[in-house]
Design a protein around this motif. Structure first.
Motif, short mmCIF file in Angstrom:
data_model
loop_
_atom_site.label_atom_id
_atom_site.label_comp_id
_atom_site.label_asym_id
_atom_site.label_seq_id
_atom_site.Cartn_x
_atom_site.Cartn_y
_atom_site.Cartn_z
N GLU A 150 118.17 62.54 14.74
CA GLU A 150 117.32 61.35 14.60
C GLU A 150 115.98 61.72 13.97
O GLU A 150 115.47 61.00 13.10
CB GLU A 150 117.09 60.72 15.97
N GLY A 151 115.42 62.84 14.41
CA GLY A 151 114.16 63.28 13.82
C GLY A 151 114.31 63.61 12.34
O GLY A 151 113.40 63.33 11.55
N ALA A 152 115.46 64.19 11.95
CA ALA A 152 115.68 64.52 10.54
C ALA A 152 115.74 63.26 9.69
O ALA A 152 115.14 63.21 8.60
CB ALA A 152 116.97 65.33 10.40
N ILE A 153 116.45 62.24 10.17
CA ILE A 153 116.52 60.98 9.42
C ILE A 153 115.14 60.34 9.35
O ILE A 153 114.70 59.85 8.30
CB ILE A 153 117.55 60.03 10.05
N TYR A 154 114.45 60.34 10.49
CA TYR A 154 113.11 59.75 10.53
C TYR A 154 112.16 60.51 9.59
O TYR A 154 111.33 59.91 8.91
CB TYR A 154 112.57 59.80 11.97
N GLN A 155 112.32 61.84 9.55
CA GLN A 155 111.45 62.64 8.69
C GLN A 155 111.76 62.40 7.23
O GLN A 155 110.86 62.48 6.38
CB GLN A 155 111.61 64.12 9.04
N MET A 156 113.01 62.10 6.89
CA MET A 156 113.32 61.74 5.50
C MET A 156 112.55 60.48 5.10
O MET A 156 112.02 60.39 3.99
CB MET A 156 114.82 61.54 5.33
N LEU A 157 112.52 59.51 6.01
CA LEU A 157 111.77 58.28 5.73
C LEU A 157 110.27 58.57 5.63
O LEU A 157 109.58 58.07 4.74
CB LEU A 157 112.03 57.25 6.82
N LEU B 3 113.34 51.48 14.60
CA LEU B 3 114.13 52.32 13.71
C LEU B 3 115.09 53.21 14.49
O LEU B 3 116.28 53.27 14.19
CB LEU B 3 113.22 53.18 12.82
N ILE B 4 114.57 53.88 15.51
CA ILE B 4 115.39 54.84 16.25
C ILE B 4 116.52 54.15 16.99
O ILE B 4 117.65 54.65 17.04
CB ILE B 4 114.50 55.65 17.21
N SER B 5 116.26 52.97 17.56
CA SER B 5 117.30 52.27 18.31
C SER B 5 118.46 51.84 17.42
O SER B 5 119.62 51.81 17.86
CB SER B 5 116.71 51.03 19.01
N ARG B 6 118.17 51.53 16.16
CA ARG B 6 119.23 51.12 15.25
C ARG B 6 120.03 52.30 14.71
O ARG B 6 121.22 52.16 14.40
CB ARG B 6 118.64 50.32 14.09
N MET B 7 119.40 53.46 14.58
CA MET B 7 120.13 54.62 14.06
C MET B 7 120.84 55.41 15.16
O MET B 7 121.77 56.15 14.88
CB MET B 7 119.18 55.53 13.27
N GLU B 8 120.43 55.25 16.41
CA GLU B 8 120.93 56.11 17.48
C GLU B 8 122.44 56.06 17.69
O GLU B 8 123.08 57.12 17.82
CB GLU B 8 120.21 55.79 18.79
N PRO B 9 123.10 54.88 17.75
CA PRO B 9 124.55 54.90 17.94
C PRO B 9 125.30 55.66 16.85
O PRO B 9 126.22 56.43 17.14
CB PRO B 9 124.92 53.40 17.93
N ALA B 10 124.90 55.47 15.59
CA ALA B 10 125.57 56.18 14.50
C ALA B 10 125.29 57.68 14.57
O ALA B 10 126.17 58.50 14.26
CB ALA B 10 125.11 55.62 13.15
N VAL B 11 124.08 58.05 14.99
CA VAL B 11 123.75 59.47 15.13
C VAL B 11 124.59 60.11 16.22
O VAL B 11 125.13 61.22 16.05
CB VAL B 11 122.24 59.64 15.43
N LYS B 12 124.74 59.44 17.35
CA LYS B 12 125.55 59.99 18.44
C LYS B 12 127.01 60.15 18.01
O LYS B 12 127.65 61.15 18.35
CB LYS B 12 125.44 59.09 19.67
N LYS B 13 127.51 59.18 17.29
CA LYS B 13 128.89 59.27 16.79
C LYS B 13 129.02 60.45 15.83
O LYS B 13 129.99 61.22 15.91
CB LYS B 13 129.26 57.97 16.10
N PHE B 14 128.06 60.60 14.94
CA PHE B 14 128.08 61.71 13.99
C PHE B 14 128.06 63.06 14.71
O PHE B 14 128.87 63.95 14.42
CB PHE B 14 126.87 61.58 13.05
N VAL B 15 127.16 63.22 15.67
CA VAL B 15 127.04 64.49 16.38
C VAL B 15 128.31 64.81 17.15
O VAL B 15 128.83 65.93 17.12
CB VAL B 15 125.82 64.45 17.33
N THR B 16 128.86 63.81 17.84
CA THR B 16 130.07 64.01 18.63
C THR B 16 131.25 64.42 17.75
O THR B 16 131.98 65.37 18.07
CB THR B 16 130.42 62.73 19.41
N GLU B 17 131.43 63.73 16.62
CA GLU B 17 132.59 64.01 15.77
C GLU B 17 132.47 65.36 15.08
O GLU B 17 133.47 66.09 14.94
CB GLU B 17 132.76 62.89 14.74
N VAL B 18 131.27 65.73 14.64
CA VAL B 18 131.12 67.04 14.00
C VAL B 18 131.29 68.16 15.00
O VAL B 18 131.96 69.16 14.73
CB VAL B 18 129.76 67.14 13.28
#
Length: 536
Positions: A328-335, A473-488
């Motif tokens: 989440e911090g990485a995505i936020y830092q890109m913005l 911002l974080i609340s909207r990205m969090e579900p997709a981030v958790k899915k990404f982390v779990t699957e990888v």
């Protein structure tokens, strides 16, 4: 037409219509380009208001494009891509407005290139078909090539060719990897397709996965750019016109990080997990190296360019730590980087238009003659070094928390980049803005015009908003981030031996059961122990 397609192709339609404008109607060309980019931004806000907090793809459009080759037009957004699309549409009208006075030659061609670039950037962020993604990925090269090569500085040809060669080498390797991946899927299922959601679960050997991951990773590492693939960046930034530098730093560099998020890591999770220590080491080297080199620069623009190497090292380190906070911090830092570094290039462009030099030694005491400019520069500088309550603090804080949870020594080394960043940015600010006015020509410098204030006002507002209230911002990205982390983290090895491929054409792998490691009960370490086939 669906919402995403309107956002993608509205700038392209504007570029086509610009062909009808007489070349001498420069004021009309500028105004029309600004209107088109503003319209794209306004339409894109519907993505934000209509987005549901979910890990699933939304606003999806699926149209067969070249059915005989399994190629489709598929677009959609989730929490990983939503705000990157909005970053494109937000920065584009600001950049176009900033170029009204700076670009005086071949005005029509310049704004056509800017609108074409906007279409290609948005398309790359929303494409869910690998062929479609590759088309948009390569399309970005063309307008950026002309922006640097035609409207750049004295060494623009050298910088353009270097930028083009670096990017093309990585892109061609990625194309080969895409074809291997697609035909591996075809050999297993009998179906030829470039659809990303099906290709995520292709069974392949460890060696094949490593080779394909390296091909994708090289292409994205060049675009980030990661150390040691960064050498094209300072030349491109310094020689590009201000608008080109803003787009290059603000958006194009994010394509690399997004490529790892959407493609390289989830497509090849086992290879990504094994490569994580190497990527972390390279990212830390980039953080420290970029900061040290920035510290000794005499050219303000080159200093900001090398700061990007350091800041994006944080992004890569956060991605490969693979826990929710760091990603989440990485995505936020890109913005954050898109806003703060984009604004820094705009600010450097302002002083360059007035003095036609960017050397630090040519300034001093500027705050006395340009107080508004100095105040805005200070806010953006503090944002860049991560001072609360500005946006840069949130991203760096989340990344460092995530890194510390994974490996404390990485966090300690990365934190040195924060300290070094404060040193070189504040030292630069002191030499440019404080002290006595050393050169007589600087005493007559004009402060920001109303147009320039309008350029910076929305960026400054968003810098404060994202620093004070990051939750939307974080609340909207969090579900997709958790899915990404779990699957990888689940990888492929756990299920390749216990599942069989879909028997029916069009079958795709779907998670069925998740077993949580009792020693690490957080959801990021959930291990995938079974997969079953969902037939379409």
């Amino acid at each position: 037409m669906d919402l995403l397609s309107i956002i993608i192709f509205l700038p392209l339609a504007g570029a086509v219509l610009l062909l009808l404008f007489p070349r001498e109607s420069e004021r009309a060309i500028r105004g029309f380009s600004l209107i088109v980019s503003l319209a794209a931004f306004i339409v894109s806000l519907r993505l934000l208001t209509g987005f549901q907090t979910s890990a699933e793809m939304q606003f999806v459009k699926h149209i067969p494009w070249i059915p005989s080759l399994g190629i489709s037009y598929i677009v959609g957004v989730d929490g990983l891509s939503l705000f990157l699309v909005l970053l494109v549409t937000f920065l584009q009208p600001i950049t176009i407005l900033s170029a009204f006075r700076a670009i005086t030659e071949r005005v029509k061609e310049f704004y056509i290139c800017m609108l074409l670039l906007e279409t290609s950037m948005i398309g790359a962020f929303v494409a869910l078909d690998l062929f479609l993604f590759y088309v948009f990925w390569e399309l970005m090269l063309i307008p950026m090539y002309f922006l640097i090569g035609i409207w750049g500085g004295q060494q623009r040809i050298y910088a353009t060719i270097k930028f083009f060669i670096y990017t093309m080498v990585g892109s061609l390797l990625m194309l080969v990897a895409i074809l291997v991946l697609v035909y591996t899927y075809k050999s297993q299922s009998g179906v030829l397709t470039f659809e990303l959601d099906k290709l995520y679960w292709v069974a392949m050997s460890t060696r094949t996965q490593w080779l394909l991951f390296l091909a994708f990773a090289l292409s994205f590492a060049i675009k980030v750019p990661m150390f040691p693939f960064h050498t094209w960046l300072p030349d491109a930034h310094v020689e590009a016109p201000t608008a080109g530098s803003v787009i290059l730093a603000g958006i194009l560099l994010k394509m690399g990080g997004y490529g790892f998020l959407r493609f390289a890591m989830p497509l090849f999770p086992d290879a990504a997990l094994r490569a994580a220590p190497l990527v972390a080491i390279l990212a830390i080297i980039g953080i420290i190296y970029g900061a040290c080199v920035a510290m000794v620069q005499k050219d303000v623009k080159k200093l900001v360019a090398y700061s990007s190497v350091s800041h994006l090292g944080f992004v890569m380190l956060g991605l490969f730590v693979l826990n929710t906070q760091a990603v989440e911090g990485a995505i936020y830092q890109m913005l954050n980087h898109g806003l703060s570094t984009g604004a820094l290039f705009l600010l450097v462009g302002v002083i360059y238009e007035r003095r036609h030099t960017r050397f630090i030694e040519e300034f001093g005491g500027i705050t006395k003659v340009m107080p508004v400019y100095a105040a805005i520069f200070m806010v953006v500088t503090l944002s860049s070094i991560g001072l609360p309550p500005l946006n840069g603090f949130i991203g760096e804080f989340l990344i460092l928390i995530g890194i510390f949870k994974a490996k404390a020594v990485y966090a300690a080394l990365a934190a040195t980049g924060v300290v070094l960043g404060a040193i070189y940015m504040l030292w630069m600010y002191q030499r440019v803005f404080f002290g006595e006015v050393k050169h007589a020509v600087n005493r007559t410098l004009r402060d920001l015009t109303p147009r320039e204030v309008i350029v910076f006002a929305p960026v400054i507002a968003l810098i404060f908003f994202m620093g004070v209230y990051p939750n939307p911002l974080i609340s909207r990205m969090e579900p997709a981030v958790k899915k990404f982390v779990t699957e990888v983290r689940a990888g492929r090895g756990d299920y390749m031996q216990i599942t069989r491929f879909a028997e029916q054409a069009g079958g795709k792998w779907m998670p069925a059961v998740l077993e949580v490691d009792p020693e690490h009960p957080d959801e990021e370490t959930a291990a995938l122990v079974e997969k079953e086939t969902e037939l379409e």
